[in-house]
Design an enzyme around this catalytic site. Sequence first.
Site, PDB file in Angstrom:
ATOM      1  N   ASP A 290      93.283  78.847  35.742  1.00  0.00           N
ATOM      2  CA  ASP A 290      92.800  78.984  37.188  1.00  0.00           C
ATOM      3  C   ASP A 290      92.925  77.561  37.837  1.00  0.00           C
ATOM      4  O   ASP A 290      92.722  76.713  37.108  1.00  0.00           O
ATOM      5  CB  ASP A 290      91.506  79.555  37.311  1.00  0.00           C
ATOM      6  CG  ASP A 290      91.345  80.961  36.931  1.00  0.00           C
ATOM      7  OD1 ASP A 290      92.565  81.795  37.140  1.00  0.00           O
ATOM      8  OD2 ASP A 290      90.360  81.598  37.105  1.00  0.00           O
TER       9      ASP A 290
ATOM     10  N   LYS B 238      94.323  80.641  41.957  1.00  0.00           N
ATOM     11  CA  LYS B 238      94.513  81.519  43.434  1.00  0.00           C
ATOM     12  C   LYS B 238      93.335  80.392  43.904  1.00  0.00           C
ATOM     13  O   LYS B 238      92.034  80.729  43.596  1.00  0.00           O
ATOM     14  CB  LYS B 238      93.969  82.773  43.376  1.00  0.00           C
ATOM     15  CG  LYS B 238      95.321  83.528  42.818  1.00  0.00           C
ATOM     16  CD  LYS B 238      94.880  85.109  43.182  1.00  0.00           C
ATOM     17  CE  LYS B 238      94.500  85.771  41.782  1.00  0.00           C
ATOM     18  NZ  LYS B 238      93.130  85.666  41.398  1.00  0.00           N
TER      19      LYS B 238
ATOM     20  N   MET C   7      81.827  82.168  46.333  1.00  0.00           N
ATOM     21  CA  MET C   7      82.985  82.038  47.586  1.00  0.00           C
ATOM     22  C   MET C   7      82.465  82.247  48.849  1.00  0.00           C
ATOM     23  O   MET C   7      83.060  82.870  49.675  1.00  0.00           O
ATOM     24  CB  MET C   7      84.014  83.308  47.237  1.00  0.00           C
ATOM     25  CG  MET C   7      84.618  83.173  45.782  1.00  0.00           C
ATOM     26  SD  MET C   7      85.680  84.449  45.485  1.00  0.00           S
ATOM     27  CE  MET C   7      84.617  85.716  44.600  1.00  0.00           C
TER      28      MET C   7
HETATM   29  N1  SAH Z   1      84.003  83.376  37.224  1.00  0.00           N
HETATM   30  C1  SAH Z   1      83.427  82.327  38.040  1.00  0.00           C
HETATM   31  C2  SAH Z   1      83.540  82.501  39.418  1.00  0.00           C
HETATM   32  C3  SAH Z   1      84.762  82.601  40.280  1.00  0.00           C
HETATM   33  S1  SAH Z   1      84.778  82.889  41.967  1.00  0.00           S
HETATM   34  C4  SAH Z   1      81.954  81.906  37.293  1.00  0.00           C
HETATM   35  O1  SAH Z   1      81.473  82.779  36.552  1.00  0.00           O
HETATM   36  O2  SAH Z   1      81.494  81.047  37.843  1.00  0.00           O
HETATM   37  C5  SAH Z   1      84.876  81.342  42.401  1.00  0.00           C
HETATM   38  C6  SAH Z   1      83.511  80.775  43.032  1.00  0.00           C
HETATM   39  O3  SAH Z   1      82.646  80.494  42.061  1.00  0.00           O
HETATM   40  C7  SAH Z   1      83.713  79.676  44.044  1.00  0.00           C
HETATM   41  O4  SAH Z   1      83.951  79.878  45.155  1.00  0.00           O
HETATM   42  C8  SAH Z   1      82.266  79.109  44.059  1.00  0.00           C
HETATM   43  O5  SAH Z   1      81.467  79.803  44.856  1.00  0.00           O
HETATM   44  C9  SAH Z   1      81.881  79.434  42.423  1.00  0.00           C
HETATM   45  N2  SAH Z   1      82.070  78.026  41.594  1.00  0.00           N
HETATM   46  C10 SAH Z   1      82.903  77.909  40.478  1.00  0.00           C
HETATM   47  N3  SAH Z   1      82.785  76.722  40.083  1.00  0.00           N
HETATM   48  C11 SAH Z   1      81.650  76.177  40.558  1.00  0.00           C
HETATM   49  C12 SAH Z   1      81.138  74.874  40.612  1.00  0.00           C
HETATM   50  N4  SAH Z   1      81.485  74.227  39.739  1.00  0.00           N
HETATM   51  N5  SAH Z   1      80.241  74.377  41.519  1.00  0.00           N
HETATM   52  C13 SAH Z   1      79.880  75.426  42.380  1.00  0.00           C
HETATM   53  N6  SAH Z   1      80.412  76.757  42.673  1.00  0.00           N
HETATM   54  C14 SAH Z   1      81.132  77.253  41.773  1.00  0.00           C
END
Ligand code: SAH
Length: 266
Positions: free
Chosen positions: A41, A63, A177
């Site tokens: 990703d 995406k 998100m």
């Molecule tokens: N599977 C991922 C989430 C994917 S959805 C998880 O478990 O973290 C993508 C969203 O995750 C982003 O829009 C944001 O809201 C959050 N996100 C992912 N990495 C992040 C980070 N390093 N810092 C803050 N938010 C994060």
Amino acid sequence: MAESLIAPGSVWLVGAGPGDPDLLTRKAERLVQSASIVFHDALVGSGVLDLIPPGVRRVAVGKRAGRHLCSQAAINRRLVDAALAGERVVRLKGGDPSIFGRSAEELAALAEHRIPVRVCPGITAASAAAAGAGLSLTRRGAARQLVFVTGHACAGEDFDLDWASLASARSTLAFYMGKSSAGRIACELIAAGLDEHLPVLIVENASLAGERRLWTRLGLMGLAAASLASEGPMILLIGEAMNGPDPADRRASASLRRESSLTAGC
Ligand code: SAH
């Protein structure tokens, strides 16, 4: 040894954690090193990608909001094709694959072709964001439940969320998100009964070099999120448990409570 971890023709969905390669599990690291091809990703940190050995094919299938590199159906197809070609496939996903990671679709597509697939969990963004701030997502008495929520809604469309059930006191809400919808989310929660003074912690780039944290209150969440607006991923953590443990944070929250001139703007 590492080579035997992935059988040719099989797939692992692997959690890459929030970005810092030190937050990868040991298993995830071993899987990445035994793959012959890695589909990743856009959110997978560059430090994690650096662990992929030279010579292993890496394919970006990310995406990101507004910039779709690849549809989910196309990603499913590529995973299936790689496995059917006998590759040792790793599908590397930001955070935990099972949290807003579309892993259910990928598991179903692989199962349809009887391709063996397994999942390696990862540290999710909410955990990394709270840890970086020295806070607990749950707190005895103050936060008896933790809810992972998607704040994704297409512009102009309604959220498909049950605001009344989200607006229960003594919860921590972790909105993924939700960057561009932070103001709308705040208004919906306040309309459903949450206090506009409820503490909010906004974390951008959790665990990465560019990590930024902002404490605010629910009524100001939209403004605060917009003030951070950079390209990095952002998580919104809402609830009493986000009232910092540190007296300085408490003072900051108390002064926010006195800011009667600023309103939610709902
Ligand atoms: N599977 C991922 C989430 C994917 S959805 C998880 O478990 O973290 C993508 C969203 O995750 C982003 O829009 C944001 O809201 C959050 N996100 C992912 N990495 C992040 C980070 N390093 N810092 C803050 N938010 C994060």
